[in-house]
Design an enzyme around this catalytic site. Structure first.
Site, PDB file in Angstrom:
ATOM      1  CD  GLU A  94      -8.839   6.247   7.811  1.00 58.30           C
ATOM      2  OE1 GLU A  94      -9.227   5.183   7.319  1.00 58.30           O
ATOM      3  OE2 GLU A  94      -7.721   6.390   8.298  1.00 58.30           O
ATOM      4  CE  LYS A 104     -11.430   2.458   3.564  1.00 59.01           C
ATOM      5  NZ  LYS A 104     -10.075   2.672   3.045  1.00 59.01           N
ATOM      6  CD  GLU A 140      -2.626  -0.938   2.737  1.00 59.87           C
ATOM      7  OE1 GLU A 140      -2.741   0.195   3.253  1.00 59.87           O
ATOM      8  OE2 GLU A 140      -3.070  -1.959   3.257  1.00 59.87           O
ATOM      9  CD  GLU A 195     -12.512   1.516   0.159  1.00 57.00           C
ATOM     10  OE1 GLU A 195     -13.030   0.520   0.697  1.00 57.00           O
ATOM     11  OE2 GLU A 195     -11.285   1.674   0.059  1.00 57.00           O
TER      12      GLU A 195
END
Length: 515
Positions: free
Chosen positions: A331, A325, A268, A322
């Site tokens: 985030e 989250k 990542e 997303e």
């Protein structure tokens, strides 16, 4: 001569501030959103419209694996195993059978159908930032059993590794050549792990995030913009990129232990386009500059100062924003594509002449609730997932075994709040609904090979069903943070958010001193 010089300068400027330019790269594909496109459309888009050649999944979600098997068989897949499963694989007497069972239940059929699984990840960030001693002890034995299981199940080309955060490094004073692993991890875990990786041809995987360590003074150093750099007096190299320094510190630490030949993979790395109000250094330009620079280093053959000309298996975080989250704003804003498949900024990942939209799915998933709760509960959105009446008890038990790797199943255990009614139909419905709710109320997350059905009436209130759904929140959602989709055991606590984990590279001593 002047036109030639001008063209060279323009090309250099484009490389510095523009897209990475038609280079292959991997991405992390998460699913904690209420507006994400169907997996089949995602797989088709990646395979036909982009230069993305690898996808990292945060679990063995059958809907995702099936989508890639059917629509993107050439795209290499990296699949994660939950932290909670590792102790069962590490057991000396039963571990191999457990590992073979997991491979059969979660991979074999999808690989036979065309899924190009090339990498299996044993948990995530087991060695920190929060360490469970039981998981740490189980990690390397579990990796060995998984490799044996893959051989036994006729999947010998699938490699086994595990992602680490950069805190496995001891402080270096900001100098890459000082790189070494933390002493308490070296002999007990990392030496036997590196030997395993070396013997099996698998990479050491690190999650490298300069975002966790930058400040206003070091922003240019963090996002590959021009800067004075950090001089390493030992190797006589000047580092103008924090990412390069992180990679070379890992390489140096491995080399000191005699394992400099082990490949390094980046599990990542990314940069958000939005964060808290007033936070310096977060936006589409910074995200573009960091990711483009990283792609040039990892996929373009540039390499790092100590590893020139090398390429690195790398997965950008993340494919989409997303919005479900929890935690800081960042985030929810690491995505490189919008959910309509248009780029959030230009990284040069669309194929020449390709438009953003893929061919539409012949059976698109129904749109979820337009205003979901950020922490969905079993009653969230007026939709529930339950076991179909008449579903085979063996299939339902398999559903329980699968989903309990990702959600909290203590309530259906003896003495738990949902142990009664004590039958497989009720227990399966509880677990299937927990999984469905935690993954964002996508209908495909209630399929369970045709044994699940989405209902709009609260099943806990229907006497004929007698299903307990009093809770059902994912036990991992509290810890998931910036890492993707799928659900992990609380024993890991490995998915903390960027600002919670801010200073990660400082722990490793890789942010320059600016005092």
């Amino acid at each position: 001569m002047l036109p030639l010089l001008l063209s060279v300068l323009l090309a250099a400027a484009a490389q510095l501030h523009g897209a990475a330019g038609q280079l292959p790269i991997g991405v992390n594909y998460g699913a904690n959103g209420d507006n994400l496109p169907p997996p089949a459309d995602v797989a088709t888009f990646i395979a036909t419209k982009t230069t993305i050649n690898r996808v990292k999944l945060f679990d063995a979600n059958p809907a995702f694996l099936s989508a890639f098997a059917s629509n993107a068989p050439a795209v290499a897949l990296a699949v994660s195993i939950p932290n909670s499963a590792l102790p069962s694989f590490a057991d000396k007497s039963t571990g191999l059978d457990a590992a073979r069972g997991w491979v059969r239940d979660n991979l074999s059929a999808h690989v036979s159908a065309g899924a190009n699984v090339t990498l299996l990840m044993a948990g995530n960030e087991i060695l920190g930032p929060v360490v469970d001693p039981n998981l740490m002890v189980a990690l390397v034995p579990a990796m060995r059993r998984l490799a044996q299981a893959l051989q036994a199940e006729n999947l010998p080309s699938v490699r086994v590794t595990t992602p680490h955060y950069l805190g496995i490094l001891a402080p270096t004073g900001g100098i890459p050549s000082n790189g070494s692993f933390r002493p308490e991890l070296t002999s007990k875990v990392l030496v036997p792990m590196l030997k395993f990786l070396n013997d099996t041809g698998s990479p050491l995987m690190v999650n490298a995030y300069p975002y966790f360590s930058y400040n206003a003074a070091t922003l240019n150093y963090a996002v590959f913009r021009p800067n004075a750099g950090v001089w390493d007096p030992a190797n006589k190299l000047n580092y103008t990129s924090m990412f390069d320094a992180q990679m070379d510190a890992i390489y140096t630490a491995m080399k000191k232990l005699g394992f400099g030949g082990v490949q390094i993979a980046v599990g990542e790395a990314g940069w958000p386009t939005k964060a808290e109000a007033g936070q310096v250094g977060v936006g589409p330009e910074e995200a573009r500059d960091f990711n483009a620079g990283m792609i040039r280093v990892c996929s373009g053959g540039k390499g790092t100062p100590l590893m020139p000309g090398r390429t690195f298996e790398t997965y950008v975080f993340s494919l989409f924003d997303e919005d479900l989250k929890p935690g800081p704003v960042a985030e929810r804003n690491f995505g490189i594509f919008n959910t309509d498949f248009t780029p959030k900024y230009d990284l040069g990942l669309l194929r020449q002449g390709a438009s953003a939209s893929p061919n539409p799915s012949p059976n698109p998933s129904p749109k979820p609730s337009p205003n979901p709760s950020p922490n969905p509960s079993p009653s969230g959105g007026g939709k529930w997932c339950v076991a179909k009446a008449g579903a085979n008890a063996s299939d339902l038990q398999n559903n329980i075994n699968y989903a309990c790797g990702y959600v909290d199943c203590k309530p259906i255990q003896s003495g738990g709040a949902c142990f009664d009614p004590n039958n497989v139909q009720s227990h399966a419905s509880y677990v299937m609904n927990s999984y469905y709710q935690a993954n964002g109320l996508h209908d495909y997350d209630c399929d369970f090979k045709g044994t699940g059905v989405v209902v709009s009436s609260d099943p806990s209130k229907l006497r004929e069903l007698q299903i307990c759904l009093m809770t059902g929140r994912s036990k991992s959602r509290q810890f998931e943070g910036s890492r993707g989709t799928s659900l992990e055991s609380t024993s890991s606590s490995s998915r903390l958010g960027p600002r919670q984990r801010r200073g990660e590279a400082d722990t490793a001593g890789l942010a320059p001193h600016t005092s």
